[in-house]
Design an enzyme around this catalytic site. Sequence first.
Site, short mmCIF file in Angstrom:
data_model
loop_
_atom_site.label_atom_id
_atom_site.label_comp_id
_atom_site.label_asym_id
_atom_site.label_seq_id
_atom_site.Cartn_x
_atom_site.Cartn_y
_atom_site.Cartn_z
N ASP A 11 0.85 -1.18 0.00
CA ASP A 11 0.00 0.00 0.00
C ASP A 11 0.90 1.24 0.00
OD1 ASP A 11 -2.42 1.59 0.46
OD2 ASP A 11 -1.68 1.81 2.50
N ASP A 13 -0.39 5.22 0.83
CA ASP A 13 -0.71 6.21 1.86
C ASP A 13 -0.78 5.58 3.25
OD1 ASP A 13 -0.88 7.85 -0.28
OD2 ASP A 13 -2.99 8.37 -0.06
N ASP A 210 -1.92 -0.73 5.97
CA ASP A 210 -2.20 -0.08 7.25
C ASP A 210 -3.68 0.13 7.54
OD1 ASP A 210 -2.52 2.04 5.25
OD2 ASP A 210 -2.52 3.43 6.95
#
Length: 267
Positions: A11, A13, A210
Site C-alpha cells: 500500500d 498512503d 495499514d
Amino acid sequence: MPKPRVIIFSDLDGTLLDHDTYDWAPAKPALERLKASAIPVVLNSSKTISEVREVRERLENQSPFIVENGAAVVIPANCFDSSEEQVKRFGAPRTEVLALLAELRKEGFEFSGFADMSPAEISRHSSLSEAEAELARDRVATEPLLWHGDEESLAAFRGKLEAAGFRLVQGGRFLHAMGDFDKADGVRFLLEKYRQQDPTGRLVAIALGDSPNDQHMLEQADIAVIVKGVQSDSVVLPSQSRAIRSLKTGPAGWNECVLNLLIEYGY
C-alpha cells in the site's frame, strides 16, 4: 537451500508514504536493498494510474502496479515478455459507479465524491496539491467519497451498494465506492505471472498495509505486515499466513519490517 524469490506488495498512503506528508524517505534504506537485490516492489493503492506513475517515477520503481483498490493492474512494457504496456481491468467501470451514486443521492443520502469536487476542494481534504488532486480525479473504476450523514444512514447506504453488486471500502481518508473487486485480485493475478516465470522455484509474497482496505491483500500473502497507523488497529491479523505488526508508523515501520525480513531470507 537456495534463497526464495521475494515479491513485495505494498500500500502507499500511511504505509510506504507518510499519512500526512506523503514522504517516503524513512523507507529509503529498505528500498535501496530491494533494488540491489532485484526484488519487485508492486505498489497496490487506492491511487489512480496517473498518481501511481508519478510515485513510481520518484521511487525509480519499474515493477507492475495495482491501482484504485484493485480496479486494474498495469504491467510495464518489457515485463513478463510483453513488448508493450498492458492493463488488466477488474470489475465495473467508474461510469456505472457514478450512475448508482446519482440514484442514491436522489434517495437522500448525503456525500461528496471526487466527481463533485474541484481540485482545490480535494486538496483541502487530502493534503494533495491541486495538480496532484487533478491526477486523483482521473479514475477508471472507483469513486472516493466524503460522508456527510450519520452512522445509521451510512449503514443503509452500504447496504444499497451491496444489493446492487457494489462495495464501500474505508481507505485512509475517504470511503471508496467500487465494483466487486479488491486489492487481492491484482495480487493473485501478478503472483500467477511471477510463478509462470519460474514454476519450480520457491516464491515468498510479502504484503504491507495499514488500513481495512488492505485486508484482502494481506490475506493473500505468505507474510502480512500491518504497518502502524491511524486505522491499523482495525486490520485483522490473517490467520492463514504469518503476520507482523510494525512498532513504528508509516514508512519508518515499513523500512524496519522489510529490512528484518530481507535479512531473514538472506538478502
